[in-house]
Design a protein around this motif. Structure first.
Motif, PDB file in Angstrom:
ATOM      1  N   ASN A  51       5.378   2.477  11.004  1.00 45.01           N
ATOM      2  CA  ASN A  51       4.987   3.870  10.739  1.00 45.01           C
ATOM      3  C   ASN A  51       3.663   3.984   9.983  1.00 45.01           C
ATOM      4  O   ASN A  51       3.174   5.086   9.772  1.00 45.01           O
ATOM      5  CB  ASN A  51       6.115   4.629  10.023  1.00 45.01           C
ATOM      6  CG  ASN A  51       6.425   4.034   8.667  1.00 45.01           C
ATOM      7  OD1 ASN A  51       5.736   3.100   8.221  1.00 45.01           O
ATOM      8  ND2 ASN A  51       7.428   4.553   7.992  1.00 45.01           N
ATOM      9  N   CYS A  59       0.876  -1.176   0.000  1.00 49.96           N
ATOM     10  CA  CYS A  59       0.000   0.000   0.000  1.00 49.96           C
ATOM     11  C   CYS A  59       0.906   1.217   0.000  1.00 49.96           C
ATOM     12  O   CYS A  59       1.772   1.324   0.874  1.00 49.96           O
ATOM     13  CB  CYS A  59      -0.864  -0.046   1.266  1.00 49.96           C
ATOM     14  SG  CYS A  59      -1.722   1.486   1.653  1.00 49.96           S
ATOM     15  N   VAL A  87      -0.397  12.501   2.370  1.00 51.34           N
ATOM     16  CA  VAL A  87      -1.076  13.362   3.353  1.00 51.34           C
ATOM     17  C   VAL A  87      -2.023  14.371   2.691  1.00 51.34           C
ATOM     18  O   VAL A  87      -2.220  15.471   3.177  1.00 51.34           O
ATOM     19  CB  VAL A  87      -0.086  14.088   4.308  1.00 51.34           C
ATOM     20  CG1 VAL A  87      -0.733  14.306   5.669  1.00 51.34           C
ATOM     21  CG2 VAL A  87       1.196  13.309   4.500  1.00 51.34           C
ATOM     22  N   LYS A  88      -2.587  13.979   1.542  1.00 48.64           N
ATOM     23  CA  LYS A  88      -3.569  14.836   0.857  1.00 48.64           C
ATOM     24  C   LYS A  88      -4.920  14.139   0.785  1.00 48.64           C
ATOM     25  O   LYS A  88      -5.809  14.596   0.077  1.00 48.64           O
ATOM     26  CB  LYS A  88      -3.098  15.161  -0.558  1.00 48.64           C
ATOM     27  CG  LYS A  88      -1.855  16.029  -0.628  1.00 48.64           C
ATOM     28  CD  LYS A  88      -1.512  16.332  -2.071  1.00 48.64           C
ATOM     29  CE  LYS A  88      -0.251  17.176  -2.183  1.00 48.64           C
ATOM     30  NZ  LYS A  88       0.126  17.368  -3.602  1.00 48.64           N
ATOM     31  N   GLY A  89      -5.023  12.975   1.420  1.00 49.06           N
ATOM     32  CA  GLY A  89      -6.304  12.283   1.417  1.00 49.06           C
ATOM     33  C   GLY A  89      -6.418  11.153   0.405  1.00 49.06           C
ATOM     34  O   GLY A  89      -7.413  10.436   0.403  1.00 49.06           O
ATOM     35  N   GLY A  96      -4.712   8.346   0.270  1.00 55.36           N
ATOM     36  CA  GLY A  96      -4.620   7.048   0.936  1.00 55.36           C
ATOM     37  C   GLY A  96      -5.953   6.610   1.536  1.00 55.36           C
ATOM     38  O   GLY A  96      -6.316   5.433   1.457  1.00 55.36           O
ATOM     39  N   ALA A  97      -6.678   7.561   2.113  1.00 47.80           N
ATOM     40  CA  ALA A  97      -7.975   7.232   2.725  1.00 47.80           C
ATOM     41  C   ALA A  97      -8.983   6.825   1.647  1.00 47.80           C
ATOM     42  O   ALA A  97      -9.691   5.818   1.782  1.00 47.80           O
ATOM     43  CB  ALA A  97      -8.484   8.433   3.517  1.00 47.80           C
ATOM     44  N   VAL A 137       1.347   5.621  -1.521  1.00 49.16           N
ATOM     45  CA  VAL A 137       1.044   6.797  -2.334  1.00 49.16           C
ATOM     46  C   VAL A 137       2.388   7.455  -2.623  1.00 49.16           C
ATOM     47  O   VAL A 137       3.278   7.476  -1.754  1.00 49.16           O
ATOM     48  CB  VAL A 137       0.100   7.749  -1.555  1.00 49.16           C
ATOM     49  CG1 VAL A 137      -0.030   9.102  -2.236  1.00 49.16           C
ATOM     50  CG2 VAL A 137      -1.281   7.106  -1.368  1.00 49.16           C
TER      51      VAL A 137
HETATM   52  N1  ACO Z   1       0.640   7.709  10.794  1.00 48.86           N
HETATM   53  C1  ACO Z   1      -0.506   8.158  11.339  1.00 48.86           C
HETATM   54  N2  ACO Z   1      -1.535   8.631  10.628  1.00 48.86           N
HETATM   55  C2  ACO Z   1      -1.383   8.674   9.299  1.00 48.86           C
HETATM   56  C3  ACO Z   1      -0.211   8.239   8.644  1.00 48.86           C
HETATM   57  C4  ACO Z   1       0.827   7.736   9.442  1.00 48.86           C
HETATM   58  N3  ACO Z   1       1.966   7.287   8.924  1.00 48.86           N
HETATM   59  N4  ACO Z   1      -0.355   8.419   7.316  1.00 48.86           N
HETATM   60  C5  ACO Z   1      -1.571   8.930   7.148  1.00 48.86           C
HETATM   61  N5  ACO Z   1      -2.188   9.082   8.343  1.00 48.86           N
HETATM   62  C6  ACO Z   1      -3.533   9.575   8.588  1.00 48.86           C
HETATM   63  C7  ACO Z   1      -3.711  10.986   8.084  1.00 48.86           C
HETATM   64  O1  ACO Z   1      -3.387  11.933   9.080  1.00 48.86           O
HETATM   65  C8  ACO Z   1      -5.183  11.000   7.754  1.00 48.86           C
HETATM   66  O2  ACO Z   1      -5.939  11.226   8.916  1.00 48.86           O
HETATM   67  P1  ACO Z   1      -7.279  12.137   8.866  1.00 48.86           P
HETATM   68  O3  ACO Z   1      -8.243  11.329   8.042  1.00 48.86           O
HETATM   69  O4  ACO Z   1      -7.663  12.287  10.284  1.00 48.86           O
HETATM   70  O5  ACO Z   1      -6.876  13.406   8.191  1.00 48.86           O
HETATM   71  C9  ACO Z   1      -5.457   9.571   7.295  1.00 48.86           C
HETATM   72  O6  ACO Z   1      -4.423   8.774   7.858  1.00 48.86           O
HETATM   73  C10 ACO Z   1      -5.430   9.433   5.801  1.00 48.86           C
HETATM   74  O7  ACO Z   1      -4.334  10.160   5.281  1.00 48.86           O
HETATM   75  P2  ACO Z   1      -4.087  10.273   3.725  1.00 48.86           P
HETATM   76  O8  ACO Z   1      -3.620  11.668   3.396  1.00 48.86           O
HETATM   77  O9  ACO Z   1      -5.262   9.775   3.002  1.00 48.86           O
HETATM   78  O10 ACO Z   1      -2.861   9.245   3.583  1.00 48.86           O
HETATM   79  P3  ACO Z   1      -1.790   9.176   2.406  1.00 48.86           P
HETATM   80  O11 ACO Z   1      -2.380   9.595   1.109  1.00 48.86           O
HETATM   81  O12 ACO Z   1      -0.542   9.851   2.828  1.00 48.86           O
HETATM   82  O13 ACO Z   1      -1.525   7.605   2.351  1.00 48.86           O
HETATM   83  C11 ACO Z   1       0.126   6.014   3.117  1.00 48.86           C
HETATM   84  C12 ACO Z   1      -1.073   6.916   3.499  1.00 48.86           C
HETATM   85  C13 ACO Z   1      -0.335   5.008   2.066  1.00 48.86           C
HETATM   86  C14 ACO Z   1       0.590   5.289   4.368  1.00 48.86           C
HETATM   87  C15 ACO Z   1       1.229   6.918   2.522  1.00 48.86           C
HETATM   88  O14 ACO Z   1       1.589   7.915   3.445  1.00 48.86           O
HETATM   89  C16 ACO Z   1       2.490   6.168   2.109  1.00 48.86           C
HETATM   90  O15 ACO Z   1       2.593   5.736   0.972  1.00 48.86           O
HETATM   91  N6  ACO Z   1       3.481   6.046   3.009  1.00 48.86           N
HETATM   92  C17 ACO Z   1       4.759   5.385   2.703  1.00 48.86           C
HETATM   93  C18 ACO Z   1       4.612   3.923   2.411  1.00 48.86           C
HETATM   94  C19 ACO Z   1       3.970   3.144   3.536  1.00 48.86           C
HETATM   95  O16 ACO Z   1       4.314   3.296   4.701  1.00 48.86           O
HETATM   96  N7  ACO Z   1       3.010   2.281   3.173  1.00 48.86           N
HETATM   97  C20 ACO Z   1       2.353   1.356   4.080  1.00 48.86           C
HETATM   98  C21 ACO Z   1       3.281   0.236   4.396  1.00 48.86           C
HETATM   99  S1  ACO Z   1       2.489  -1.170   5.123  1.00 48.86           S
HETATM  100  C22 ACO Z   1       1.965  -2.099   3.802  1.00 48.86           C
HETATM  101  O17 ACO Z   1       2.194  -1.749   2.672  1.00 48.86           O
HETATM  102  C23 ACO Z   1       1.214  -3.341   4.074  1.00 48.86           C
END
Ligand code: ACO
Length: 163
Positions: free
Chosen positions: A117, A78, A86-88, A90-91, A80
């Motif tokens: 993380n 998973c 952090v633009k929404g 992922g949700a 982005v």
């Molecule tokens: N820790 C805590 N909260 C988080 C994190 C985090 N690392 N990332 C996002 N959130 C929260 C946001 O604050 C947001 O909360 P809100 O709805 O209250 O505003 C909510 O989760 C959704 O945030 P999005 O902006 O939609 O998340 P984003 O588009 O950044 O996608 C993702 C999240 C996929 C984890 C992205 O940050 C990413 O690619 N990170 C690096 C790779 C990674 O760690 N992937 C997961 C590994 S585990 C696996 O693949 C099985």
């Protein structure tokens, strides 16, 4: 913006999205060997939900392996792309993945080994560290893996995840 369901079925659009997703996963999941990412993405028992902008630009995605007889799927990857985090996206991506997993694969649960993380992200998407699925339904079907926290996401049978 669209959320596409793709697997390696020979459709050229699907191939294009899967290759772009492989590059995003390779960068965003540095602990995963690149060859392993490529292998699972090409494997026909895996499905991907891909965030596509302007028809061609891949922003992120989720790849999962359904175990149809057991009613669950393991989320393998998973991510982005960095400038769009952090633009929404992922949700919304998780909501679409739940929608497709229910409609296309008839699943009730996701399991995933979340990176430490990413536990916060999965928790926001309704995942829990307590596994409610009966152990005999999943144990032995997915590999034990040291590097993360096993989390469960229940896929509600009727809730509208996407609007
Ligand atoms: N820790 C805590 N909260 C988080 C994190 C985090 N690392 N990332 C996002 N959130 C929260 C946001 O604050 C947001 O909360 P809100 O709805 O209250 O505003 C909510 O989760 C959704 O945030 P999005 O902006 O939609 O998340 P984003 O588009 O950044 O996608 C993702 C999240 C996929 C984890 C992205 O940050 C990413 O690619 N990170 C690096 C790779 C990674 O760690 N992937 C997961 C590994 S585990 C696996 O693949 C099985």
């Amino acid at each position: 913006l669209s959320f596409q369901y793709a697997c390696n079925d020979g459709d050229p659009h699907h191939s294009m999205w899967i290759i772009a997703l492989k590059n995003i996963f390779s960068r965003q999941l540095p602990n995963m060997p690149k060859a392993y990412i490529a292998r699972l993405l090409m494997d026909r028992s895996h499905r991907s939900v891909v965030v596509v902008r302007h028809g061609t630009q891949v922003v992120g995605g989720i790849t999962y392996r359904p175990f149809h007889s057991q009613g669950f799927a393991e989320i393998a990857f998973c991510a982005v792309t960095a400038p769009e985090q952090v633009k929404g996206f992922g949700a919304r991506l998780m909501n679409w993945t739940k929608e497709y997993a229910r409609k296309q694969d008839n699943l009730q649960y996701f399991l995933t080994y979340a990176d430490n993380n990413a536990v916060g992200y999965f928790t926001k998407q309704g995942f829990t560290t307590g596994i409610t699925m009966p152990k005999e339904q999943w144990h032995g079907w997915i590999k034990d893996y040291d590097g993360g926290t096993l989390m469960e996401g229940r896929i509600h049978p009727t809730l509208a995840f996407t609007r």
